[in-house]
Structure formats: C-alpha cells, structure tokens
Design an enzyme around this catalytic site. Structure first.
Site, PDB file in Angstrom:
ATOM      1  N   SER B  20      66.543  15.328 -16.658  1.00 52.91           N
ATOM      2  CA  SER B  20      65.390  15.057 -17.516  1.00 52.91           C
ATOM      3  C   SER B  20      64.215  14.541 -16.690  1.00 52.91           C
ATOM      4  O   SER B  20      64.386  13.742 -15.771  1.00 52.91           O
ATOM      5  CB  SER B  20      65.777  13.999 -18.549  1.00 52.91           C
ATOM      6  OG  SER B  20      64.653  13.653 -19.313  1.00 52.91           O
ATOM      7  N   ALA B  45      61.736  13.293 -21.524  1.00 54.47           N
ATOM      8  CA  ALA B  45      61.929  12.258 -22.547  1.00 54.47           C
ATOM      9  C   ALA B  45      60.938  12.380 -23.702  1.00 54.47           C
ATOM     10  O   ALA B  45      59.766  12.687 -23.509  1.00 54.47           O
ATOM     11  CB  ALA B  45      61.790  10.881 -21.912  1.00 54.47           C
ATOM     12  N   ALA B  69      56.059   7.362 -10.969  1.00 55.36           N
ATOM     13  CA  ALA B  69      55.774   6.503 -12.123  1.00 55.36           C
ATOM     14  C   ALA B  69      54.910   7.325 -13.070  1.00 55.36           C
ATOM     15  O   ALA B  69      53.708   7.123 -13.202  1.00 55.36           O
ATOM     16  CB  ALA B  69      55.064   5.233 -11.699  1.00 55.36           C
ATOM     17  N   CYS B 129      64.291   3.879 -17.988  1.00 48.49           N
ATOM     18  CA  CYS B 129      63.044   4.274 -17.333  1.00 48.49           C
ATOM     19  C   CYS B 129      62.361   3.019 -16.797  1.00 48.49           C
ATOM     20  O   CYS B 129      62.018   2.125 -17.566  1.00 48.49           O
ATOM     21  CB  CYS B 129      62.093   4.993 -18.287  1.00 48.49           C
ATOM     22  SG  CYS B 129      60.503   5.345 -17.487  1.00 48.49           S
ATOM     23  N   ILE B 190      72.823   8.277 -12.050  1.00 50.30           N
ATOM     24  CA  ILE B 190      72.021   7.096 -12.293  1.00 50.30           C
ATOM     25  C   ILE B 190      70.554   7.474 -12.490  1.00 50.30           C
ATOM     26  O   ILE B 190      70.109   8.502 -11.973  1.00 50.30           O
ATOM     27  CB  ILE B 190      72.105   6.095 -11.111  1.00 50.30           C
ATOM     28  CG1 ILE B 190      71.725   6.759  -9.796  1.00 50.30           C
ATOM     29  CG2 ILE B 190      73.482   5.469 -11.032  1.00 50.30           C
ATOM     30  CD1 ILE B 190      71.658   5.844  -8.581  1.00 50.30           C
ATOM     31  N   THR B 192      66.514   6.249 -11.756  1.00 49.31           N
ATOM     32  CA  THR B 192      65.914   5.892 -10.465  1.00 49.31           C
ATOM     33  C   THR B 192      66.027   4.390 -10.191  1.00 49.31           C
ATOM     34  O   THR B 192      66.186   3.581 -11.106  1.00 49.31           O
ATOM     35  CB  THR B 192      64.433   6.274 -10.449  1.00 49.31           C
ATOM     36  OG1 THR B 192      63.795   5.658 -11.575  1.00 49.31           O
ATOM     37  CG2 THR B 192      64.254   7.778 -10.533  1.00 49.31           C
ATOM     38  N   GLY B 242      71.504  11.981  -8.723  1.00 50.71           N
ATOM     39  CA  GLY B 242      70.923  11.118  -7.703  1.00 50.71           C
ATOM     40  C   GLY B 242      70.917  11.845  -6.366  1.00 50.71           C
ATOM     41  O   GLY B 242      71.855  11.752  -5.592  1.00 50.71           O
TER      42      GLY B 242
END
Lengths: 253, 308
Positions: B20, B45, B69, B129, B190, B192, B242
């Site tokens: 995602s 998302a 970000a 997130c 996982i 980030t 990951g």
C-alpha cells in the site's frame, strides 16, 4: 514507457558542476518528446533506491541518441558524472507530458530558462524557431555556470543574466524581460520554483507553459511525492505524470 | 509450480503483492504489465475525507533506502470508491484496501464503506503511518488502543482484517498479540521506521515534514527479525514487507514466518518488479529445494517445532 539499457556516447563537464551526457538506445530516442524526462538508475540499484529524473535537452532520431544535461548535486549525480563513454545506464522513459507546441499562439514567443531548467528549452527552441520569432532569456547563478549560450544564440535572439553580475545582465530573468518590454504572445519557462513563480506573475496576461522541477519518487504517478497545488477538480497535479510541463494558469505557486 | 497461498479466508494465486502506498490504485502500473499476474493489490490508504498530504519535498534517498512523508494523500473513501475501484474491478486480483484515520469513528466509517465494496477482498488496518500528526500511529504503538481500533473495525467489516503493524515500538509482539485478541484475521508488517535527513547547505530537514518513514532494503533485516519474533507468538497469517527487491528476499521473508509478501519501494526503482518476482519465484524456490510456496511454509513450521 519502457526500461532500456542505453549506452553513453559522451559525458562531459560543460559548466560549473554541470554535465552534458549523450546516450544512445533503441526505443526511448524515438519515442521521447520535448519537455519529457527520463528516470535514470544510479549504480546497480542496491545502494541508491531512487532514480534521478532528468529532462531531455536534445533528441536525434537518426542517430537514436538523446542529450541530457544534469547538475551534480549529490551522490547519485556524482556517480553519473564519473561514467565513461561506452558504459550502459538503465533508463526508464519517456515519462511525463512535454511541451505542447501546437498551442503556441502568435508570432513572438518568449523562452525563459533558469540554471538546470535551461536544458529542456533547447530542443523546444529548435522546434519553435521553424515557425515563430523566438526570444530567449536565460538566467544562471554565475559566469562559470553558464552553458549552451552560443547554442541558443544560433537559434534565436538570446539574453543571459547572472545573479552575481559576473556575466551578461546583473540580475534575474524577470528584470531582463522587463527591459525587453516587448509584446510576447506566448511563453515557455523552466527553472526553479521561485523563478517560475516570478515569471508567472510577470506574464499574467500571456498564455504559457511552465516546466517544473521536484524531488520525485517513482516518476510514474504512483507515489504522490511530487504534487503541486492546482486549479483543477482534484486540487493538485503530479509533476511527474501530469507535468513536468503544465499550463501556466493551471498551477498555484 | 504451485505458488498459491491461503491467508485465512483470502486465497492468492501467488504470494507477491505491491505494498500500500507504493502502487497508487494500480492504474499507473497497468501500463507496464497485466495486473492479473499479481497475488493481490494493496491500494493506497483511504481516509474519511480527502487529504492533500504534506508539503513537498516528500521524499529523500538514504543508503539502501528512502524516507517518505507523503501524508496519506488520497481522495477520501468515497472518492476512492467512485473514481478508483471501478478500474480495479476489471481484474481478477484480490484488492486489499488500506484504511487509515485520525479517530476511532473515522476508522469505523472507512472500514464499513470499504468492506462493502465487492472488489475489496480484505482490509489492511493502517495503525502505523508515521507521517501524519493525528493519523493512526498512536493506535499502533499502544496495545490497548490497537486492541480497541481492531475490535471496532472488525465489528463493522464484512471482510478479513489485516492489521498493519508499526516497527516504531519497544516490543512489536505486544501489539501483535493485542490485535489478535481483538479478532484480527492477519497481520501486515512492517510499516516504515521513523527517520530524518538533514540538508547540509540549508541546515534543515530535507523532507518538509521533518521526519519521514524509512523503507527499502535498509530495513529488511529489521522486518525479518520482527516477523520472526511475531511468528513465535501467533499463527495468524502474516503479509511480510520491508525492502524486498529479489526472489531471494521473498524466500527469506517466507522462511522468517511470512505467508505472503508485499513489495514497496522497489516499485519506484523498477516498475516491472512485481511481475518479475512472480515470474522468477519458481526458479528460486526450486534452487533452494522447494516445489511450492506451501513447502516453504511446511519447512518453516517443522523447523520452528524443533528449535527456537
């Protein structure tokens, strides 16, 4: 959009931290248009995860080569600058939307370039001068950073400004445009955002297209790293996918 | 070779899916290959309302990784349902809808709407997130809050719920155990790791948001270890992710305890990566003596029962 390994034909320093690289391939040189960009893999891709977006400065469909001009700003472009003739680079492209030339209205067209935003305007200018009167205004930080001045001069009336006054007009591109005081019917600009913003405000009554620089992730519109606020239904554009060339009145700077 | 995997009620033709946030809503990558080849597609998302996301720059490269970000930019759950899901309907690939929110009520609203969509086969509950101020990670770092949000989403969802775990915690098994108790159907891990880079010229963070989420091969050993840790505590299906770049990486995740894998950052470097991994996986499995993905799982289980 394809990925192809392209061969470096030339990779030379042409100005302060600025390199001109000519690469040959099979498909990308035939498909790419003015203002589009390619996304170059750095190294074997294990240390550098992100490609580097570089716009095309010139296209030769007969020799199947494209010319890229890039500024060495970090590890990735530094690595690129060390590659020698005959080395292969992994290239994803062509990406983004280039300049729309058919929409160039009127006779007298203004081209405005700033620093590493100058390259994509070169192939554009080559095409425009066939049917239009073109005036080129280029801005650089300093004398040593200037490139392609004579190449542009061979195509069109060209003015150069440097921020520190070490060459040409002492000041910024908008000062030169003010002094020219000519009625341009259309304009194209590429450079850092503050320059694009200044040009956009100066040319509010004139239609034009802006080509943007932004840090990118995927380069294909999936990651939403390079968005810019825009006057459309979504409220934004993705520089890599909707741009890098956008209508000047579409974006909010 | 049989690459099929079963994640509870969710059946995948192979264990490879894009992660995602790294694949948009599939449209862009459909220009590169037939999305039907994928095991599943985890879409970007969804939040209750449209979000513009953070200021740019939103990404920065790091050694063998990257920081992002983005800030959950998305057209909102209704926008996604109207504008994006119809496109995915043409494919026979399970869609896993990632859902995010700032409040319990928002999670419930998004989960309810998304799970009602026929094309959506499962939900991925994003409580991890790190890039929005009030965006979920507070739910993902506290076992009690993680329990409550999972339970609330489960109570409205008609589809299996995979909880996406944050590695930014002292003990990820506490969160995994809590969400399992709350009824989670699976785990996705996982997300980030929070990181930061500083521009030496500007002497300020490269990313406008300041911090960002670190992804890519740099975090792979952490992901492998955390999946291993969680696998000791639960039999829930795990979607591992990951820094996956190769089929060897896929095998490593499966051996660590994952049942399927998601590929994130590598899509940015090579838009063909997921297709390539699906195509290359049989050769790699065979090279290490496996004749199916299930055999890897069986080997892992027998190994786990004999040694820790």
């Amino acid at each position: 959009m394809i990925i192809e390994d392209m061969t470096i034909q030339k990779n030379e320093c042409i100005a302060l931290n600025t390199f001109e690289m000519v690469i040959s391939g099979e498909e990308i040189p035939l498909q790419i248009q003015s203002g589009q960009f390619v996304h170059i893999q750095i190294g074997d891709g294990k240390l550098n995860m992100l490609r580097r977006p570089i716009s095309v400065a010139d296209i030769n469909r007969i020799s199947k080569t494209i010319t890229l001009i890039y500024h060495v700003t970090g590890d990735g472009t530094k690595w690129l600058s060390t590659l020698t003739e005959g080395t292969m680079v992994n290239v994803l492209g062509p990406l983004g939307n280039g300049f729309e030339i058919k929409h160039a209205e009127g006779n007298h067209i203004l081209i405005v370039g700033g620093g590493v935003g100058v390259p994509p305007l070169y192939h554009l200018t080559k095409q425009l001068v066939r049917h239009h009167q073109v005036t080129v205004v280029l801005g650089f930080a300093t004398h040593e950073a200037i490139f392609y001045e004579s190449a542009f001069q061979q195509l069109a009336e060209t003015y150069v400004a440097t921020n520190d006054g070490t060459y040409g007009y002492h000041g910024v591109v908008t000062d030169v445009i003010n002094q020219l005081d000519q009625p341009f019917q259309y304009y194209y600009a590429c450079g850092p955002s503050p320059m694009l913003q200044a040009v956009q405000r100066q040319m509010t009554d004139t239609h034009g297209q802006l080509s943007f620089e932004e840090r990118m992730g995927c380069g294909v519109g999936a990651c939403f790293a390079c968005v810019c606020e825009a006057k459309n239904d979504k409220g934004y554009v993705k520089i890599c996918q909707d741009g890098p060339v956008l209508q000047a009145n579409e974006v909010i700077l | 070779m049989n690459l099929e995997v079963t994640l509870g009620d969710l059946h995948l033709n192979n264990p490879i899916m894009p992660a995602s946030g790294c694949f948009g809503f599939g449209r862009e990558f459909s220009a590169f290959y037939d999305l039907n080849q994928l095991g599943a597609i985890a879409i970007k998302a969804a939040t209750g309302e449209a979000r513009f996301g953070n200021q740019t720059p939103r990404v920065a490269e790091t050694s063998s990784g990257m920081l992002n970000a983005i800030g959950l930019q998305n057209p909102g759950v209704n926008g996604i349902i109207e504008q994006e899901l119809p496109f995915l309907n043409q494919y026979n690939v399970p869609v896993i809808a990632n859902i995010a929110g700032s409040t319990l009520e928002e999670y419930i609203e998004v989960a309810k709407k998304m799970s009602e969509q026929p094309v959506v086969q499962a939900l991925e509950l994003n409580i991890s997130c790190p890039n929005v101020k009030e965006g979920g990670v507070q739910f993902g770092t506290d076992p009690t809050l993680a329990y409550h949000v999972t339970q609330a989403v489960k109570s409205v969802s008609t589809k299996p719920v995979f909880v996406k775990l944050s590695p930014n915690v002292t003990d990820i098994t506490d969160i995994a155990t809590a969400v399992e108790k709350a009824g989670a159907d699976g785990l996705s891990m996982i997300n980030t790791l929070t990181g930061r880079r500083i521009d030496l010229h500007q002497q300020s963070p490269i990313i406008a948001n300041g911090s960002g989420g670190l992804s890519g091969p740099a975090i792979k050993p952490i992901a492998i270890h955390m999946i291993h840790q969680v696998r000791q505590k639960t039999d829930l299906p795990i979607i591992g992710m990951g820094g996956i770049q190769s089929t060897e990486d896929v095998l490593e995740f499966l051996l660590a305890g994952a049942d399927a894998v998601a590929v994130g950052t590598a899509n940015f470097q090579n838009p063909f990566i997921c297709e390539r991994l699906v195509q290359d996986l049989p050769n790699t499995l065979q090279a290490y003596g496996f004749n199916s993905v299930k055999e890897v799982r069986d080997a892992r289980c027998s190994h786990q029962s004999t040694s820790h």
